[in-house]
Scaffold this motif. Structure first.
Motif, PDB file in Angstrom:
ATOM      1  N   VAL A 116     -15.305   5.676   0.185  1.00 24.15           N
ATOM      2  CA  VAL A 116     -14.156   4.843  -0.167  1.00 24.15           C
ATOM      3  C   VAL A 116     -13.103   5.654  -0.921  1.00 24.15           C
ATOM      4  O   VAL A 116     -11.903   5.578  -0.631  1.00 24.15           O
ATOM      5  CB  VAL A 116     -14.623   3.628  -1.003  1.00 24.15           C
ATOM      6  CG1 VAL A 116     -13.420   2.894  -1.593  1.00 24.15           C
ATOM      7  CG2 VAL A 116     -15.448   2.684  -0.148  1.00 24.15           C
ATOM      8  N   GLU A 117     -13.548   6.464  -1.883  1.00 27.97           N
ATOM      9  CA  GLU A 117     -12.597   7.219  -2.682  1.00 27.97           C
ATOM     10  C   GLU A 117     -11.992   8.377  -1.889  1.00 27.97           C
ATOM     11  O   GLU A 117     -10.829   8.746  -2.114  1.00 27.97           O
ATOM     12  CB  GLU A 117     -13.269   7.720  -3.958  1.00 27.97           C
ATOM     13  CG  GLU A 117     -13.670   6.576  -4.886  1.00 27.97           C
ATOM     14  CD  GLU A 117     -14.096   7.060  -6.257  1.00 27.97           C
ATOM     15  OE1 GLU A 117     -13.917   8.266  -6.542  1.00 27.97           O
ATOM     16  OE2 GLU A 117     -14.597   6.241  -7.036  1.00 27.97           O
ATOM     17  N   ALA A 119     -11.370   8.193   1.329  1.00 28.45           N
ATOM     18  CA  ALA A 119     -10.368   7.530   2.160  1.00 28.45           C
ATOM     19  C   ALA A 119      -9.109   7.219   1.355  1.00 28.45           C
ATOM     20  O   ALA A 119      -7.986   7.333   1.866  1.00 28.45           O
ATOM     21  CB  ALA A 119     -10.957   6.252   2.756  1.00 28.45           C
ATOM     22  N   ARG A 120      -9.267   6.833   0.095  1.00 33.01           N
ATOM     23  CA  ARG A 120      -8.108   6.577  -0.762  1.00 33.01           C
ATOM     24  C   ARG A 120      -7.334   7.866  -1.020  1.00 33.01           C
ATOM     25  O   ARG A 120      -6.103   7.876  -1.042  1.00 33.01           O
ATOM     26  CB  ARG A 120      -8.554   5.958  -2.080  1.00 33.01           C
ATOM     27  CG  ARG A 120      -7.385   5.515  -2.967  1.00 33.01           C
ATOM     28  CD  ARG A 120      -7.860   4.937  -4.291  1.00 33.01           C
ATOM     29  NE  ARG A 120      -8.656   3.744  -4.066  1.00 33.01           N
ATOM     30  CZ  ARG A 120      -9.908   3.601  -4.464  1.00 33.01           C
ATOM     31  NH1 ARG A 120     -10.531   4.600  -5.088  1.00 33.01           N
ATOM     32  NH2 ARG A 120     -10.565   2.487  -4.234  1.00 33.01           N
ATOM     33  N   LEU A 121      -8.049   8.980  -1.195  1.00 40.15           N
ATOM     34  CA  LEU A 121      -7.392  10.271  -1.400  1.00 40.15           C
ATOM     35  C   LEU A 121      -6.563  10.648  -0.183  1.00 40.15           C
ATOM     36  O   LEU A 121      -5.429  11.118  -0.309  1.00 40.15           O
ATOM     37  CB  LEU A 121      -8.439  11.340  -1.691  1.00 40.15           C
ATOM     38  CG  LEU A 121      -7.979  12.781  -1.915  1.00 40.15           C
ATOM     39  CD1 LEU A 121      -8.862  13.472  -2.940  1.00 40.15           C
ATOM     40  CD2 LEU A 121      -8.001  13.587  -0.614  1.00 40.15           C
ATOM     41  N   LYS A 123      -5.202   8.687   1.949  1.00 39.12           N
ATOM     42  CA  LYS A 123      -4.048   7.787   2.037  1.00 39.12           C
ATOM     43  C   LYS A 123      -2.984   8.156   1.016  1.00 39.12           C
ATOM     44  O   LYS A 123      -1.782   8.077   1.296  1.00 39.12           O
ATOM     45  CB  LYS A 123      -4.502   6.348   1.825  1.00 39.12           C
ATOM     46  CG  LYS A 123      -3.384   5.328   1.974  1.00 39.12           C
ATOM     47  CD  LYS A 123      -3.912   3.916   1.794  1.00 39.12           C
ATOM     48  CE  LYS A 123      -2.794   2.886   1.926  1.00 39.12           C
ATOM     49  NZ  LYS A 123      -3.312   1.507   1.722  1.00 39.12           N
ATOM     50  N   ASP A 124      -3.415   8.571  -0.184  1.00 36.11           N
ATOM     51  CA  ASP A 124      -2.457   8.860  -1.253  1.00 36.11           C
ATOM     52  C   ASP A 124      -1.737  10.190  -1.067  1.00 36.11           C
ATOM     53  O   ASP A 124      -0.580  10.334  -1.486  1.00 36.11           O
ATOM     54  CB  ASP A 124      -3.170   8.860  -2.614  1.00 36.11           C
ATOM     55  CG  ASP A 124      -3.631   7.471  -3.024  1.00 36.11           C
ATOM     56  OD1 ASP A 124      -3.142   6.495  -2.423  1.00 36.11           O
ATOM     57  OD2 ASP A 124      -4.487   7.370  -3.929  1.00 36.11           O
ATOM     58  N   ALA A 152     -10.467   9.746   7.893  1.00 35.01           N
ATOM     59  CA  ALA A 152     -11.151   8.680   7.164  1.00 35.01           C
ATOM     60  C   ALA A 152     -12.138   7.943   8.068  1.00 35.01           C
ATOM     61  O   ALA A 152     -13.248   7.595   7.647  1.00 35.01           O
ATOM     62  CB  ALA A 152     -10.120   7.706   6.583  1.00 35.01           C
ATOM     63  N   ARG A 156     -16.119   7.636   7.642  1.00 38.68           N
ATOM     64  CA  ARG A 156     -16.587   6.264   7.419  1.00 38.68           C
ATOM     65  C   ARG A 156     -17.692   5.871   8.392  1.00 38.68           C
ATOM     66  O   ARG A 156     -18.638   5.154   8.039  1.00 38.68           O
ATOM     67  CB  ARG A 156     -15.409   5.293   7.538  1.00 38.68           C
ATOM     68  CG  ARG A 156     -15.746   3.853   7.124  1.00 38.68           C
ATOM     69  CD  ARG A 156     -14.567   2.921   7.357  1.00 38.68           C
ATOM     70  NE  ARG A 156     -13.381   3.375   6.647  1.00 38.68           N
ATOM     71  CZ  ARG A 156     -12.276   3.773   7.234  1.00 38.68           C
ATOM     72  NH1 ARG A 156     -12.194   3.807   8.570  1.00 38.68           N
ATOM     73  NH2 ARG A 156     -11.239   4.161   6.523  1.00 38.68           N
ATOM     74  N   GLU A 290     -11.296  10.583  -7.847  1.00 38.56           N
ATOM     75  CA  GLU A 290      -9.944  10.130  -8.185  1.00 38.56           C
ATOM     76  C   GLU A 290      -9.240  11.110  -9.116  1.00 38.56           C
ATOM     77  O   GLU A 290      -8.012  11.230  -9.097  1.00 38.56           O
ATOM     78  CB  GLU A 290      -9.985   8.725  -8.812  1.00 38.56           C
ATOM     79  CG  GLU A 290     -10.611   8.641 -10.204  1.00 38.56           C
ATOM     80  CD  GLU A 290     -12.129   8.643 -10.178  1.00 38.56           C
ATOM     81  OE1 GLU A 290     -12.717   8.625 -11.266  1.00 38.56           O
ATOM     82  OE2 GLU A 290     -12.702   8.651  -9.061  1.00 38.56           O
TER      83      GLU A 290
END
Length: 374
Positions: A116-117, A119-121, A123-124, A152, A156, A290
């Motif tokens: 999850v983190e 995938a957030r990285l 995206k950011d 991602a 996943r 993060e």
């Protein structure tokens, strides 16, 4: 004024050497004249004095030599400014898919939270390119791409149960990450980062040596250590993703995961082997990914962000063209002025009378030869 190749300016010293050689040659000529005879009498025999013209030829040659090296230094002048786009960043995500990543000290599990983190990285970090390496006993990779969603999705859809060989082969995973960067032709011009997320140590290979090779190539390796020395039980997860029990050894005792002292030192050495590498130890309930993502975002906005730089225009052709013109002038300038030769025109009828005279002489000669024979 700016010079793109300023070291060529040292060549202008050659013009001084040329001037010295020409002056030395002139001195030798004057000495030769004095040796030959009195300069006044020799000067009277000469139609013109070439010393002035030779001096001008020497000046033209010296200036042309200096201008040629000035042109080679590529003089430039500031033409304006331009906006330099942000430096491209290539990030290889190396994620541990060993069975121990099913541990639940990070809710809902280490592997779930890491995916999850990550995938957030992805995206950011808009504008960066990503590659991925999933590993346990053997690694599998996804090449560099600007499609972060594909990376991602690749991470996943995988699960520790999908890995064909169990274990934690960090060295092989880092080697594959290095290969993914080296295969891409554009990656050598970008800032390269490898993000290793793992909860174990490599007992087979030499991950620190591979990290040192990455560091020598300018790649930074960040390590996120999930888990510590506290033993954590490993759940048995079915194909549907649900926990069906706890993993046990052959004797029926519960299997636990804990990072040894040597393992912690190994992960710290991996990060320290690369310039700017950082080791992040996951705290209770978090992975620490993060923190790396926040630092990368800061770098992309400041250190690697857009910049304004001065644009220079090349003007080397001006001194080069002038040098060529001076060389042409030096070649056309002779040591003595050109002399015009006046040709006297024959008088009218003169050529006819000369021809008749020659004819008469020929007839007389012929008659004398005939008499002699008779």
């Amino acid at each position: 004024m700016n010079f793109a190749a300023p070291y060529f300016l040292l060549g202008t010293a050659l013009a001084v050497i040329v001037a010295a050689l020409l002056a030395l040659g002139a001195a030798f000529r004057r000495r030769a004249v004095r040796t030959f005879g009195e300069p006044e009498r020799i000067g009277a025999l000469m139609t013109s004095d070439p010393s002035v013209r030779r001096a001008w030829k020497a000046v033209l040659l010296v200036i042309a030599t200096a201008l040629a090296f000035l042109a080679a230094a590529r003089p430039q002048y500031g033409k304006g400014t331009r906006l330099v786009p942000a430096t491209n960043v290539d990030v290889v995500l190396v994620l541990d898919y060993s069975k121990s990543m099913f541990a639940r000290d990070v809710e809902p599990s280490r592997i779930f939270r890491a995916k999850v983190e990550v995938a957030r990285l992805v995206k950011d970090l808009e504008g960066a390119r990503f590659a991925a390496v999933a590993f346990a006993g053997e690694p599998m990779g996804f090449p560099l791409t600007a499609d972060g969603a594909a990376i991602a999705q690749f991470l996943r859809q995988l699960d520790p149960n999908d890995m064909p060989v169990g274990g934690t082969a960090i060295a092989r995973a880092l080697s594959l990450a290095r290969d993914l960067l080296r295969r891409d032709p554009k990656s050598s011009e970008h800032k390269r980062i490898v993000l290793l997320v793992t909860d174990g140590e490599d007992l087979e290979g030499n991950p620190v040596g591979v990290a040192a090779q990455l560091g020598a190539e300018g790649t930074t390796v960040h390590v996120v250590q999930i888990g510590g020395r506290t033993p954590e039980r490993i759940p048995q997860v079915g194909e549907d993703g649900k926990i069906v029990g706890w993993r046990t050894d052959r004797n029926g005792k519960p299997l636990t995961t804990a990072l040894s002292v040597e393992g912690e030192k190994q992960l710290a050495s991996i990060a320290a082997a690369t310039p700017g590498g950082e080791l992040i130890v996951a705290e209770k309930g978090t992975t620490g990914i993060e923190r790396i993502a926040a630092e990368l975002r800061r770098q992309m906005k400041s250190e690697l962000g857009e910049k304004i730089e001065t644009v220079y225009a090349d003007i080397y052709f001006y001194p080069l063209g002038l040098a060529i013109l001076l060389l042409i002038a030096e070649a056309l300038l002779t040591d003595a002025p050109r002399r015009l030769v006046e040709r006297k025109k024959p008088k009218a009828g003169g050529s006819r009378r000369a021809a008749l005279a020659l004819k008469e002489r020929g007839l007389d000669a012929y008659t004398e030869v005939g008499r002699a024979r008779s």
